[in-house]
Write a protein that holds these residues in place. Structure first.
Motif, mmCIF file in Angstrom:
data_model
loop_
_atom_site.group_PDB
_atom_site.id
_atom_site.type_symbol
_atom_site.label_atom_id
_atom_site.label_comp_id
_atom_site.label_asym_id
_atom_site.label_seq_id
_atom_site.Cartn_x
_atom_site.Cartn_y
_atom_site.Cartn_z
ATOM 1 N N ASN A 37 0.833 -1.206 0.000
ATOM 2 C CA ASN A 37 0.000 0.000 0.000
ATOM 3 C C ASN A 37 0.862 1.248 0.000
ATOM 4 N N CYS A 38 0.360 2.286 -0.678
ATOM 5 C CA CYS A 38 1.051 3.576 -0.711
ATOM 6 C C CYS A 38 0.015 4.685 -0.830
ATOM 7 N N THR A 39 0.460 5.913 -0.691
ATOM 8 C CA THR A 39 -0.404 7.094 -0.842
ATOM 9 C C THR A 39 0.177 7.969 -1.937
ATOM 10 N N ASN A 40 -0.636 8.274 -2.947
ATOM 11 C CA ASN A 40 -0.211 9.098 -4.075
ATOM 12 C C ASN A 40 -0.672 10.525 -3.812
ATOM 13 N N ASN A 41 0.261 11.358 -3.395
ATOM 14 C CA ASN A 41 -0.080 12.739 -3.058
ATOM 15 C C ASN A 41 -0.292 13.617 -4.283
ATOM 16 N N MET A 42 -0.135 13.067 -5.462
ATOM 17 C CA MET A 42 -0.431 13.816 -6.681
ATOM 18 C C MET A 42 -1.908 13.690 -7.063
ATOM 19 N N GLN A 43 -2.655 12.805 -6.401
ATOM 20 C CA GLN A 43 -4.065 12.587 -6.683
ATOM 21 C C GLN A 43 -4.922 13.149 -5.556
ATOM 22 N N TYR A 44 -6.278 13.125 -5.764
ATOM 23 C CA TYR A 44 -7.223 13.639 -4.774
ATOM 24 C C TYR A 44 -8.204 12.545 -4.387
ATOM 25 N N GLY A 45 -8.813 12.739 -3.215
ATOM 26 C CA GLY A 45 -9.897 11.888 -2.776
ATOM 27 C C GLY A 45 -9.530 10.424 -2.711
ATOM 28 N N VAL A 46 -10.458 9.573 -3.204
ATOM 29 C CA VAL A 46 -10.265 8.123 -3.102
ATOM 30 C C VAL A 46 -9.168 7.638 -4.043
ATOM 31 N N CYS A 47 -8.687 8.518 -4.942
ATOM 32 C CA CYS A 47 -7.627 8.111 -5.874
ATOM 33 C C CYS A 47 -6.233 8.195 -5.248
ATOM 34 N N LYS A 48 -6.125 8.681 -4.007
ATOM 35 C CA LYS A 48 -4.823 8.751 -3.345
ATOM 36 C C LYS A 48 -4.299 7.366 -2.989
ATOM 37 N N ALA A 49 -5.164 6.443 -2.583
ATOM 38 C CA ALA A 49 -4.742 5.109 -2.151
ATOM 39 C C ALA A 49 -4.337 4.283 -3.359
ATOM 40 N N GLY A 50 -3.192 3.576 -3.220
ATOM 41 C CA GLY A 50 -2.738 2.768 -4.327
ATOM 42 C C GLY A 50 -1.739 1.722 -3.891
ATOM 43 N N LYS A 51 -1.019 1.131 -4.901
ATOM 44 C CA LYS A 51 0.007 0.118 -4.648
ATOM 45 C C LYS A 51 1.279 0.532 -5.388
ATOM 46 N N TRP A 52 2.438 0.242 -4.734
ATOM 47 C CA TRP A 52 3.717 0.556 -5.378
ATOM 48 C C TRP A 52 3.912 -0.354 -6.593
ATOM 49 N N LYS A 53 4.447 0.246 -7.677
ATOM 50 C CA LYS A 53 4.784 -0.555 -8.846
ATOM 51 C C LYS A 53 6.104 -0.041 -9.430
ATOM 52 N N CYS A 54 6.850 -0.934 -10.067
ATOM 53 C CA CYS A 54 8.110 -0.571 -10.717
ATOM 54 C C CYS A 54 7.896 -0.690 -12.221
ATOM 55 N N GLU A 55 8.032 0.425 -12.906
ATOM 56 C CA GLU A 55 7.791 0.441 -14.348
ATOM 57 C C GLU A 55 8.812 1.346 -15.004
#
Length: 831
Positions: free
Chosen positions: A435-453
């Motif tokens: 689990n991670c938090t994407n501070n570039m997004q808003y609302g429910v789109c902040k929660a995510g998963k780390w990925k290597c690309e």
């Protein structure tokens, strides 16, 4: 300077005077190993065993190679002293070292070790008192692996046998550690089986607390950190730390077993001055090593330091030399050594210790690697995947022989490289999928998963922006940085009517997110009775302010200010109705039986009716306070003073003037009697108050007059019976002396203050003087013998020899000398 050195040593001895009882003398141990000639003898291992023991005890351990073969060194030829040291609680110790070579029949892995046998650790340790000890190293000679590189040795670590830490805070200490193949090294606490300690003592705990040390690897070595806030001075704990390295999936290990001692004062510090970066370059044979270090005493000004060393090889020198005099802090020491034989190959740790006058020690660690090949440590491309191949380094495989060893692997990161050297880049990254938090997004789109690309680690949102419709649920569902937009949430709304009407705001309906917003206000409930006087129908019964008697006649004010009006609501509707009349103006209170200032009281401040007095002293009488005939004046007392009398000495104011017994000097100091009978007192009234005051003292009793400079019989004279000052004589004959009569304070009698002169050596015949002061003149026995002749006027006598006349007596010059000698002798005695 010798006295300074002795004082310094005596101070250390005083600190070490109370020594812990010992069941054995073991204080420190470690085993390191290496393969000296990987190509010629890949299974021949050279072990280095370093231990520390109570100075003067047996230093012998038996090394068990793990394959049933053991080695016991010759204490005279094979055990080498490598330095010494002291501890506050345990006295002095000696560090020794020996080497042993052994050829294994197979690759192993093997566990080489030494242990206590029937012996134990020293007594008094907080976590290992009288417990067994064991130190071991794991040797794995498997290989060569697919990349053709063999493990040439295990980790090498060291530490002073007794590490001192100051109590009272979180403390850290780093053990230097290295691996000859440049492999990564980790550290952990040894188990009970590995250390010989009880399982509960394998990791120490500060006594009576829950504080345990923790371990972490740094670029400088293995660091242990420990909260010693509650630790006590002179406590000693055992730490057994295992160092492990992995070489192409093959593990090797060594252990360091040592003592931590708690002290109360700051320790000296040691720093490497040259080389400036503190790193000593790899050396080969006949290449000199020169290092300069500096010790600083941190206890206070005027401190002195002694320097010592542990682990120095033969031929090493120190400037100033070891074993010298104490030197004022800071102390700079230069270490020099030139390796010159095959026995010098490998890793060397030299410890330079600085000890202050309190027995506290600070240490510098000098790591010296003597390589068998000249290109040791140079970069190369190894036969290994990933960064292990690109970051290879040369290692020695024998004298003047080397090969390229893979570089160390590390935890995989998202950088396009194969960090863990498993043949695949950017796989097995620990954070990916978490689990991670994407501070570039808003609302429910902040929660995510780390990925290597594309070699970039990023937080991938679980819900993509603008993929959901906004609903009323207190969340930003469409990720546009606005929450519950379009539902009017937060706008004002009302519920109920009249006095029961309430105001609220629109909120999301908690029963369902798809419903419109609702008002969170609830209609008010009317009061059972009309409780407020505010022109409102509060109880919702169609009437206003019933029960408050609005409009009835009323009065306001008291006393001379009272007026009439009608009842109306108060500005505070919770209070009863009030009268709308205005009180008349208040006047100034005067003494006339009325409430002039309209405060509900009459003649206040005049104390009417209170008891009062008039007159002073014996003339004083009582009465009561009443108003004066002029009401603007203060109240008066209706009493009449009594008549004044004549002042007498009786403790009263008879003449009523405010003073008592004036003219009688009552209380003044007075005396009665003379001489030794005189005493002091104070003036008091006579039993007849009409008479003058008297002194309350009584004269002392008379005594017989003695000679002491005082009037003992109280007759006004002093020592009148003793003729003080009269001329007197003491002694007889030539010893008589004249003085004056004085008092002898010890006896109370008179005495003569003269001192008799000393008598001569004997009686002088014929001089008419009692020379020996015995009361008789010319009584010497020789003066009464037959045939004695007295010289005329000389006071001397000579004995006439038989058969001779007076002309044959002793010569006159001889007699003169004899007389002169007697005279000088008498004058010396008199002086």
């Amino acid at each position: 300077m010798k006295r300074v050195l002795l004082a310094f040593l005596f101070a250390l001895v005083g600190l070490l005077g109370s020594r812990t009882a010992e069941a054995d003398h073991f204080r420190f141990g470690t085993i390191s190993w290496r393969v000296p000639n990987l190509q010629a003898s890949p299974r021949t291992v050279e072990f280095t065993v370093r231990t520390a023991w109570t100075t003067g005890s047996s230093y012998v351990t038996t090394l068990n190679f793990g394959d049933g073969v053991t080695f016991t060194p010759n204490p005279v030829t094979e055990i080498k002293e490598k330095g010494s040291g002291t501890s506050i609680a345990g006295g002095s110790y000696t560090v020794v070292e020996y080497k042993a070579s052994h050829t294994y029949a197979s690759a192993g892995p093997w566990v080489a070790y030494f242990d206590s046998g029937n012996l134990k650790r020293i007594a008094g340790l907080e976590n290992g008192s009288n417990q067994p000890y064991r130190v071991q190293a794991t040797v794995d000679l498997a290989g060569p692996p697919a990349n053709g590189v063999h493990n040439t040795g295990g980790p090498v670590a060291t530490v002073p046998p007794v590490v001192q830490l100051q109590r009272g805070d979180l403390r850290s200490y780093t053990l230097p550690v290295t691996d000859p193949d440049f492999d990564n090294v980790t550290c952990r606490f040894g188990t009970s089986t590995e250390s010989g300690l009880l399982a509960a003592n394998a990791v120490p705990v500060v006594t009576n607390t829950a504080s345990q040390p923790s371990l972490s690897m740094t670029s400088n070595g293995c660091r242990f950190s420990w909260d010693l806030t509650q630790a006590n001075d002179a406590q000693q704990y055992v730490l057994h730390i295992v160092m492990e390295s992995e070489h192409n999936k093959i593990k090797s290990s060594t252990a360091v077993d040592f003592i931590v001692e708690i002290v109360s004062s700051p320790l000296p510090t040691c720093s490497i001055i040259t080389p400036s970066n503190g790193m000593i370059p790899t050396k080969v044979l006949n290449q000199a090593v020169t290092v300069t270090v500096q010790g600083v005493d941190n206890v206070g000004a005027g401190g002195q330091l002694l320097h010592s060393a542990q682990g120095a090889s033969a031929g090493a020198t120190f400037n100033p030399p070891l074993g010298g005099m104490p030197v004022a802090s800071p102390l700079t020491v230069t270490f020099s050594w030139t390796p010159n034989s095959a026995s010098d190959y490998g890793t060397h740790y030299v410890l330079i210790n600085f000890t202050n006058q309190m027995g506290l020690v600070g240490t510098c660690f000098l790591k010296i690697y003597v390589a068998e090949c000249s290109d040791y440590g140079t970069p190369c491309a190894a036969n290994a995947p990933g960064v292990c191949g690109t970051n290879g380094q040369k290692v020695c495989t024998g004298p003047n022989m080397s090969t390229c060893a893979p570089g160390p692997s590390s935890e995989e990161t998202c950088d396009g490289l194969d960090n863990d050297c498993n043949g695949t880049a950017d796989d097995n990254i620990p954070t990916v999928g978490k689990n991670c938090t994407n501070n570039m997004q808003y609302g429910v789109c902040k929660a995510g998963k780390w990925k290597c690309e594309n070699s970039l680690l990023s937080c991938d949102p679980d819900i993509k922006p603008m993929t959901q419709t906004e609903v009323c649920n207190d969340q930003d569902d469409d990720c546009d940085n606005a929450t519950d937009e379009g539902f009017g949430v937060g706008n004002e709304c009302t519920e109920g009517v009249g006095a029961c009407k309430t105001i609220g705001v629109l909120i999301c309906d908690p029963s369902g997110t798809m419903k419109p917003a609702i008002c969170n206000a609830k209609p008010g409930v009317g009061t059972e009775d009309e409780l407020l006087c505010d022109g409102v129908d509060n109880d919702c019964n169609g009437e206003t302010d019933e029960g408050f008697m609005i409009g009835e006649v009323c009065t306001v004010g008291v006393g001379e200010c009272q007026t009439s009006g009608k009842r109306v609501c108060d500005s505070d509707p919770t209070k009863p109705a009030i009268c709308d009349g205005t009180p008349g103006p208040a006047g100034t209170e005067i003494c006339d039986g009325k409430d002039n200032n309209c405060n509900g009281e009459t003649d206040e401040g005049f104390m009417i009716g209170e008891v009062c007095t008039v007159g002073v002293g014996e003339c004083q009488t009582s009465g009561k306070r009443v108003c004066d005939s002029d009401p603007t004046k203060p109240a008066i007392c209706d009493g009449t003073p009594g008549p004044a009398g004549t002042e007498i000495c009786d403790g009263k104011d008879n003449n009523c003037n405010g003073e008592t017994d004036e003219g009688f000097m009552i209380g003044e100091v007075c005396t009665v009697g003379v001489g030794e009978c005189q005493t002091s007192g104070k003036r008091v009234c006579d039993s007849d108050p009409t008479k003058p005051a008297i002194c309350d003292a009584m004269a002392g009793e008379q005594d017989d007059e003695i000679c002491d400079g005082k009037d003992n019989d109280c007759d006004g004279e002093t020592d009148e019976d003793f003729d003080i000052g009269k001329v007197c004589t003491i002694g007889v004959g030539a010893c008589a002396a004249e003085g004056k009569t004085v008092c002898d304070t010890a006896t109370g009698e008179a005495k003569c203050d003269a001192t008799p002169l000393p008598p001569g050596e004997g009686e002088t015949c014929g001089d008419g003087i009692d020379n020996d002061c015995n009361g008789t003149v010319d009584d010497a026995s020789i003066c009464n013998q037959p045939g004695t002749y007295f010289g005329e006027g000389s006071g001397l006598c000579s004995v006439q020899q038989p058969g001779n006349d007076n002309g044959s007596a002793s010569p006159a010059w001889l007699l003169g000398l004899m007389a002169l000698a007697r005279l000088v002798s008498r004058n010396r005695k008199a002086a």
